[in-house]
Design a protein around this motif. Sequence first.
Motif, PDB file in Angstrom:
ATOM      1  N   ARG A  46      -6.839   2.756   3.629  1.00 36.37           N
ATOM      2  CA  ARG A  46      -5.544   2.631   2.968  1.00 36.37           C
ATOM      3  C   ARG A  46      -5.330   3.755   1.960  1.00 36.37           C
ATOM      4  N   THR A  69      -5.284   0.391  -5.813  1.00 41.30           N
ATOM      5  CA  THR A  69      -4.301   1.411  -6.157  1.00 41.30           C
ATOM      6  C   THR A  69      -4.286   1.675  -7.655  1.00 41.30           C
ATOM      7  N   THR A 107       4.335   4.195   5.010  1.00 47.34           N
ATOM      8  CA  THR A 107       2.961   3.784   5.246  1.00 47.34           C
ATOM      9  C   THR A 107       2.938   2.367   5.810  1.00 47.34           C
ATOM     10  N   ASN A 123       0.661  10.188   2.709  1.00 52.37           N
ATOM     11  CA  ASN A 123       2.083   9.935   2.490  1.00 52.37           C
ATOM     12  C   ASN A 123       2.587  10.628   1.230  1.00 52.37           C
ATOM     13  N   ASP A 124       1.804  10.595   0.146  1.00 51.40           N
ATOM     14  CA  ASP A 124       2.218  11.248  -1.101  1.00 51.40           C
ATOM     15  C   ASP A 124       2.296  12.762  -0.939  1.00 51.40           C
ATOM     16  N   MET A 159      -2.172   6.470   1.879  1.00 52.18           N
ATOM     17  CA  MET A 159      -1.274   6.703   0.744  1.00 52.18           C
ATOM     18  C   MET A 159      -1.355   8.148   0.263  1.00 52.18           C
TER      19      MET A 159
END
Length: 580
Positions: free
Chosen positions: A83, A281, A106, A90-91, A87
């Motif tokens: 995960r 996160t 995502t 994606n960032d 992320m």
Amino acid sequence: MDFGALGLPRPLVQALSRQGITSPFEIQRATVPDALAGRDVLGRGQTGSGKTLAFGLPVLARVSTGQRARPQHPRALILVPTRELAMQVNDALMPLGKAVGVFLKTAVGGVPYDRQIDALRRGVEIVVATPGRLADLIARGVCRLDDVEVTVLDEADQMADMGFLPEVTELLARTPADAQRLLFSATLDGDVDALVKRFMTDPVTHSTAPPTATVTTMDHHMLLIPPHDKFAVTASIAARDGRTMLFARTQLGVDRLVEQLAAVGVRAGGLHGGKTQRMRTRTLAEFKEGRTNVLVATDVAARGIHVDGVTLVLHIDPPKDPKDYLHRAGRTARAGESGAVATLVLPKQRRTTLAMMERAGVAPEQTRVRVGDQALADLVGAREPSGVPVREEPAAPRRSGGPRRFGDRDSRGGYGDRGGSRYDDRRQGGRDDRPGREHRFGDRPARRFDDRAGGDRQWGERASGGQSFGERRFDDRPQGERRFGDRPQGERRFGDRPQGERRFGDRPQGERRFGDRPQGERRFDDRPQGERRFGDRGERAGESFGDRRGGFRSDGRGRDDRYQRDDRRGFGGRPPARTS
């Protein structure tokens, strides 16, 4: 060479320039032209060498040309093992996607399905997903891979090691056979050969570095320690200046070490697969933003996670696999920066750890150390921890307008998030300091009870004349006003009846009452002559109910008679079996 020379669209080059990225890395120079040409690519590069942009830029360039994605039909798919890596990818790509009008989303586990499903139904061009969650979304019928033009497998060897190979195979089989496929990883070994042979067509291979951790800016140390000094040495290294990542083998070991470090004055965050996605996160964000300088993790954080400024990686438990060592060590000395990797080794672990590091292409510097040795400070910057236990910081105040829980206080100590005032905090004029027209229990406007403008009525005052409540008597009534009990003329009272109205019990002539019977009507006990009652004797004279041993039978025979007659038959009334 700049990115424009690689054949990327001008908007992408300008977006990269705004981020300060002007010169491509070696893996990007090697793979981007072939990927833009539509060929299948196998890319192997040293960790931290820029593989994310190496596959992300060609994907963005391809889906930016053409029409928008259909609902539930993404045009590109990026599969990653964890995960955190999803992320991070994606960032890294989202700001570039906005520059060319490409939407990303995502699809990872540990978070609610709602937002992911809503985004897919609106239509997104690129989905960055872990295999398990994407398979769930497909099973729910909210995602289809029929329109996928390019598929990327990032860290493919780790997905094979984690057991994702069957799911990845099934997902790739759902994409069109002629779709482009890009496979990137720090290592390419036999575990991914099945994927390559089945799903890739004439792939071009680009390898920019051997699968070793022999980086010129990375120092490797093997610290030989006695068993009883392991935690003390760990705490002194964790208390150093600079950003440090510590790797343990198990989730329980991570949690225990975080608590032990906090007890001696070292604030650390724990990261492993057993924590919720929100906690993972938040912990990673605190580490990246510098609020925590120490991160204790399992191998879940070793693959692809990029955090700037990590100057030391410490192996609390030496890894058994050389690939794990390479990926752990790759969290430091990224993209030309310098860093160090230290491994704590007990006497019984020395031989196996040396063999593992040799397979990884590493020749470490071996040093025997104890707690408080100057060598620890010289090699890794260790120092004695403060010894003051770390207290948990209070939760950050909630923003106004966000969801509130019962009992939440804001930064000023008030309940809720309406500007920070408490129940008894009042402005001048008797009203508390909350925006708009929000009122709490007990609030009152600035006017008091007796502050009245001209003509305002108080409770009990008459509308005309301004008289108070006590000025009017009970019997003061305007003419014609009705009192309780007054009746207009001719109004009926209870019991009044018009002439001829029937009362209860009155009957017209000939009406039947309860119990009256017409002539000849049968009563309950009336019987015609010869009618038989229950208990009367049967056909045989002198035989009443109960006089017969066999009980009552309608045919007049007792049960004894039946049994005597049935002796000629077998059990259940069947004829006896023949003996011959």
